[in-house]
Write a protein that holds these residues in place. Structure first.
Motif, PDB file in Angstrom:
ATOM      1  N   UNK A  13       3.939   6.895  13.382  1.00 44.28           N
ATOM      2  CA  UNK A  13       3.078   6.946  12.199  1.00 44.28           C
ATOM      3  C   UNK A  13       3.615   6.117  10.927  1.00 44.28           C
ATOM      4  N   UNK A  14       2.789   5.113  10.502  1.00 43.72           N
ATOM      5  CA  UNK A  14       3.180   4.201   9.468  1.00 43.72           C
ATOM      6  C   UNK A  14       2.692   4.688   8.047  1.00 43.72           C
ATOM      7  N   UNK A  15       3.190   4.783   6.964  1.00 47.97           N
ATOM      8  CA  UNK A  15       2.484   5.026   5.752  1.00 47.97           C
ATOM      9  C   UNK A  15       2.630   4.159   4.698  1.00 47.97           C
ATOM     10  N   UNK A  16       3.891   4.242   3.740  1.00 45.14           N
ATOM     11  CA  UNK A  16       3.813   3.083   2.773  1.00 45.14           C
ATOM     12  C   UNK A  16       3.991   1.672   3.592  1.00 45.14           C
ATOM     13  N   UNK A  17       3.489   0.684   2.998  1.00 48.17           N
ATOM     14  CA  UNK A  17       3.333  -0.643   3.593  1.00 48.17           C
ATOM     15  C   UNK A  17       3.524  -1.919   2.765  1.00 48.17           C
ATOM     16  N   UNK A  30       3.109 -13.289  10.104  1.00 51.64           N
ATOM     17  CA  UNK A  30       3.128 -12.236   9.073  1.00 51.64           C
ATOM     18  C   UNK A  30       4.485 -11.201   9.383  1.00 51.64           C
ATOM     19  N   UNK A  31       5.029 -11.036   8.105  1.00 54.93           N
ATOM     20  CA  UNK A  31       6.189 -10.067   8.286  1.00 54.93           C
ATOM     21  C   UNK A  31       5.827  -9.019   7.532  1.00 54.93           C
ATOM     22  N   UNK A  32       5.833  -7.751   7.972  1.00 56.98           N
ATOM     23  CA  UNK A  32       5.524  -6.298   7.190  1.00 56.98           C
ATOM     24  C   UNK A  32       6.568  -5.447   7.541  1.00 56.98           C
ATOM     25  N   UNK A  33       6.881  -4.494   6.512  1.00 62.07           N
ATOM     26  CA  UNK A  33       7.551  -3.180   6.609  1.00 62.07           C
ATOM     27  C   UNK A  33       6.827  -1.905   6.388  1.00 62.07           C
ATOM     28  N   UNK A  34       7.607  -1.091   6.825  1.00 60.62           N
ATOM     29  CA  UNK A  34       6.781   0.333   6.487  1.00 60.62           C
ATOM     30  C   UNK A  34       7.837   1.375   6.391  1.00 60.62           C
ATOM     31  N   UNK A  35       7.091   2.426   5.816  1.00 58.42           N
ATOM     32  CA  UNK A  35       8.247   3.790   5.842  1.00 58.42           C
ATOM     33  C   UNK A  35       9.666   3.535   5.115  1.00 58.42           C
ATOM     34  N   UNK A  75       0.848  -1.438   0.087  1.00 56.77           N
ATOM     35  CA  UNK A  75      -0.080   0.051   0.113  1.00 56.77           C
ATOM     36  C   UNK A  75       0.836   1.378  -0.056  1.00 56.77           C
ATOM     37  N   UNK A  76       0.449   2.307  -0.631  1.00 52.55           N
ATOM     38  CA  UNK A  76       1.185   3.659  -0.682  1.00 52.55           C
ATOM     39  C   UNK A  76       1.014   4.266   0.598  1.00 52.55           C
ATOM     40  N   UNK A  77      -0.320   3.896   1.207  1.00 52.36           N
ATOM     41  CA  UNK A  77      -0.445   4.565   2.808  1.00 52.36           C
ATOM     42  C   UNK A  77      -1.646   3.721   3.297  1.00 52.36           C
TER      43      UNK A  77
END
Length: 382
Positions: free
Chosen positions: A121-125, A139-144, A103-105
């Motif tokens: 605050x997380x944005x791109x995901x 689940x593994x996730x990255x942001x910003x 996602x872009x945001x």
């Protein structure tokens, strides 16, 4: 500008994935716990895709996460954020759907719900499931992403490939921990059997000999005295065997969490149970796979020193410090209590602590004066 998907652009990424996965696999071969392997995976993923924040959650059956580790968030921030998340919002959706999300945001996606007040605050995901066949292990996730423009399709491909290999590291870590737990159970069963066979026989003989001594007190005092000496000897043998059995019993927590985390949890627990501040700190290189005798010696000395401080020192604060500067591991337990005269402190378990230090090839030092607190320092080779 089109996203990079050519073989030329993807090849270096795959090399980086293999390097990152090798770190996670090596974490297992170094006999680290599941949580430590998760931390290696998260750290590697964040570096791999240049993300400011990364996290990995392993779900439980109660709607929460059995394990949740993050990169980019300090201990102080975690304290302010509060409990680890439950399976709601985007995390819950990813567990249910089992598909990658880019996602872009994240804030504009209808599956997003909220964050705690102190949450960054997380944005791109970018998030992908870690799967074992049809089962979602986590689940593994990255942001910003640090580079402007957010995560790309190539990033998603790399993280998906990384997650597939990370699943192997996670499964192996779980299998290794279960194997260690089974070994501990088998060893405890053996020790219990030995305890029953040897010590119980001695105690039975001791009881019969004591009865014989009582019956001979009037008719044959000299023989009664010899029987009492026999009772004393057998009691000493039984005590020695009990001590040997206790030394053999390796705390299960050490196999489950490792020395550092076990000491941290033990200090935290005592701090909650007693009206005394109990703080734990660790510095230096992660000890890794220590000899069992060394781990047990350090843990038991820490236990004994903490017990003494809580029971006898009338302290307001106790500090437990562990440091590893290869080839030596140093444990220090200090308190601000009333202290004691070292010449009269033999009843505080110091002999037992000295024995443990010597058995592990180390040394124990005690620094205490009345009115000036106490410092117990154990140094062992690694």
């Amino acid at each position: 500008m089109p996203e990079e998907t050519t073989e030329t652009a993807a090849a270096p990424g795959r090399d980086a994935v293999l390097h990152a996965v090798s770190s996670a696999v090596l974490a297992v071969t170094r006999h680290l716990s599941v949580r430590e392997v998760l931390q290696v995976i998260v750290r590697s993923a964040a570096r791999l895709l240049d993300a400011r924040y990364a996290a990995l959650g392993v779900p439980d059956d109660q709607g929460a996460f059995a394990e949740f580790v993050a990169e980019g968030i300090t201990d102080e921030q975690w304290e302010a954020i509060g409990p680890t998340p439950r399976q709601h919002g985007m995390l819950g959706a990813m567990l249910r759907e089992g598909a990658p999300v880019r996602l872009p945001d994240i804030r504009r996606d209808p599956r997003f719900e909220y964050w705690p007040r102190a949450h960054p605050v997380l944005k791109d995901f970018l998030g992908v499931p870690i799967r074992d066949g049809e089962q979602v292990l986590g689940i593994i996730f990255l942001s910003n992403k640090r580079v402007p423009g957010g995560f790309t399709a190539a990033d998603e491909e790399l993280l998906t490939m990384f997650a597939a290999h990370a699943a192997i590291a996670l499964i192996n870590a779980r299998l290794y921990e279960r194997g260690r737990e089974l070994t501990v159970i088998e060893e405890r069963t053996r020790v219990a059997r030995d305890l029953h066979d040897s010590v119980s026989q001695k105690l039975f003989s001791l009881r019969l000999t004591a009865r014989a001594a009582v019956s001979l007190m009037r008719s044959d005092p000299e023989r009664a005295a010899r029987e009492i000496e026999q009772v004393e000897r057998m009691a000493g043998e039984a005590l020695a065997e009990l001590r040997a059995v206790i030394v053999e019993l390796r705390p299960a927590e050490l196999d489950r969490h490792g020395l550092v985390e076990t000491l941290r949890k033990h200090a935290d627990l005592l701090g909650r149970l007693h009206p005394v501040s109990v703080a734990f700190t660790f510095a230096g290189d992660e000890p890794g796979d220590l000899p069992a005798l060394t781990e047990i010696a350090v843990f038991r000395v820490a236990q004994e020193a903490l017990h003494n401080a809580l029971r006898h020192a009338a302290a307001e604060s106790i500090a437990v410090r562990l440091s590893h500067d290869p080839p030596r591991l140093v444990l220090e337990v200090s308190d601000d209590g009333k202290g004691f005269d070292e010449t009269g402190g033999r009843g505080l378990g110091l002999a037992s602590m000295n024995e443990r230090a010597e058995a592990a090839g180390g040394s124990l030092a005690v620094d205490s004066r009345p009115g000036h607190g106490t410092m117990i320092r154990l140094e062992v080779p690694t």
